[in-house]
Design an enzyme around this catalytic site. Structure first.
Site, PDB file in Angstrom:
ATOM      1  N   GLU A 133     -11.099 -10.806  -1.764  1.00 35.81           N
ATOM      2  CA  GLU A 133     -10.816 -10.027  -0.564  1.00 35.81           C
ATOM      3  C   GLU A 133     -12.111  -9.423  -0.025  1.00 35.81           C
ATOM      4  OE1 GLU A 133      -6.452  -8.747  -0.424  1.00 35.81           O
ATOM      5  OE2 GLU A 133      -7.551  -7.188  -1.451  1.00 35.81           O
ATOM      6  N   GLU A 192      -9.623  -0.751  -1.937  1.00 32.78           N
ATOM      7  CA  GLU A 192      -9.344   0.640  -1.556  1.00 32.78           C
ATOM      8  C   GLU A 192      -9.420   1.561  -2.777  1.00 32.78           C
ATOM      9  OE1 GLU A 192      -5.682  -0.188   0.482  1.00 32.78           O
ATOM     10  OE2 GLU A 192      -6.824  -1.180   2.069  1.00 32.78           O
ATOM     11  N   LYS A 214       0.847  -1.212   0.000  1.00 28.68           N
ATOM     12  CA  LYS A 214       0.000   0.000   0.000  1.00 28.68           C
ATOM     13  C   LYS A 214       0.879   1.257   0.000  1.00 28.68           C
ATOM     14  CE  LYS A 214      -3.451  -2.700   2.332  1.00 28.68           C
ATOM     15  NZ  LYS A 214      -4.748  -2.743   2.959  1.00 28.68           N
TER      16      LYS A 214
HETATM   17  C1  PEP Z   1      -4.882  -6.034   1.227  1.00 31.44           C
HETATM   18  O1  PEP Z   1      -4.475  -4.894   1.270  1.00 31.44           O
HETATM   19  O2  PEP Z   1      -5.065  -6.547   0.114  1.00 31.44           O
HETATM   20  C2  PEP Z   1      -5.139  -6.741   2.480  1.00 31.44           C
HETATM   21  C3  PEP Z   1      -5.663  -7.932   2.412  1.00 31.44           C
HETATM   22  O3  PEP Z   1      -4.791  -6.115   3.646  1.00 31.44           O
HETATM   23  P1  PEP Z   1      -4.675  -6.786   5.124  1.00 31.44           P
HETATM   24  O4  PEP Z   1      -3.903  -8.064   4.968  1.00 31.44           O
HETATM   25  O5  PEP Z   1      -3.974  -5.779   5.951  1.00 31.44           O
HETATM   26  O6  PEP Z   1      -6.077  -7.064   5.587  1.00 31.44           O
END
Ligand code: PEP
Length: 253
Positions: A166, A96, A11
């Protein structure tokens, strides 16, 4: 048949110096792994990361790209530019980006075609919000994201790309989907891809992402349809990310 792939999404973290340090720490920790290991730094740290990872089993990806190759698009970065830096992967449609930057299934689709045109391996993200899950719409939402986001591809392109399931409510919240819930949605994504592109796309790799940690990776990877993980927070720490990559060491067969 499907080689596991674990990718770290850094990120908006890490300067060039921090990126180099993290890769140097990671290299010996993941060097013996037969898992495909990918790190996705911010654009500004891609060159330093590629340099640090040279000669190792760590590949580098970007977190986004624009669908045009060149032109008057201030602030954007294109497929040829990422290739030029030595990127092999690119994340597309992260939640995001959908949430804060107006990405839609239509923009995801354009970006996907652009990535494939330039021989970048897309990691395409799909997943439902908490409201959608609570309204019982998870499969409907994910089906729409897959059908609209991945439309118009050739089956051999679908075989090479990676999908990351996700659930938005699990990202950065510490709340992971249960391995059984993740398996259910990922098997559904695989069936949706097969309905669109035929049985051969059974080779497409599908990751789970959302608060993956060293403590939960082995159970997730033990599911028949989960081929890897997209890791956010835990990928910023070399020890944690390496423990995730080396999940087999803790798996009871
Ligand atoms: C991501 O940014 O794709 C993610 C899964 O973040 P986290 O592992 O912090 O939940």
């Amino acid at each position: 048949m499907r080689r596991p792939i674990i990718a770290g999404n850094w990120k908006m973290h890490n300067t060039t110096e921090k990126a180099r340090e993290l890769v140097e720490l990671l290299k010996p920790l993941v060097g013996a792994s037969d898992v495909e290991v990918v790190v996705c730094p911010p654009f500004t740290a891609i060159a330093a990361t590629v340099n640090a990872a040279a000669g190792s089993n760590i590949s580098v990806g970007a977190q986004d790209l624009f669908w045009e190759d060149w032109g008057a698009y201030t602030g954007e970065v294109s497929g040829p530019m990422l290739k030029d830096l030595g990127c092999r992967y690119v994340i597309i449609g992260h939640s995001e980006r959908r949430q804060y930057f107006g990405e839609t299934d239509a923009t995801v689709n354009k970006k996907l075609h652009a990535a494939l045109r330039h021989d970048l391996v897309p990691i395409v993200c799909v997943g439902e919000t908490l409201d959608e899950r609570e309204a019982g719409k998870t499969l409907e939402v994910v089906r729409r994201q897959v059908e609209d986001g991945l439309k118009g591809l050739a089956p051999d392109q679908v075989e090479t790309l990676v999908v990351a399931y996700e659930p938005v409510w699990a990202i950065g919240t510490g709340r992971t989907a249960t391995a059984a819930d993740a398996q259910e949605v990922i098997a559904f994504i695989r069936d949706t891809l097969k309905a669109m592109y035929g049985e051969r796309v059974g080779a497409t790799r599908i990751q789970y992402g959302g608060s993956v940690k060293p403590e939960n990776i082995a159970e997730l990877m033990a599911q028949p349809d989960i081929d890897g993980a997209l890791v956010g927070g835990a990928s910023l720490d070399a020890i944690s990310f390496a423990a995730i990559v080396n999940y087999k060491e803790h798996q009871h067969k």
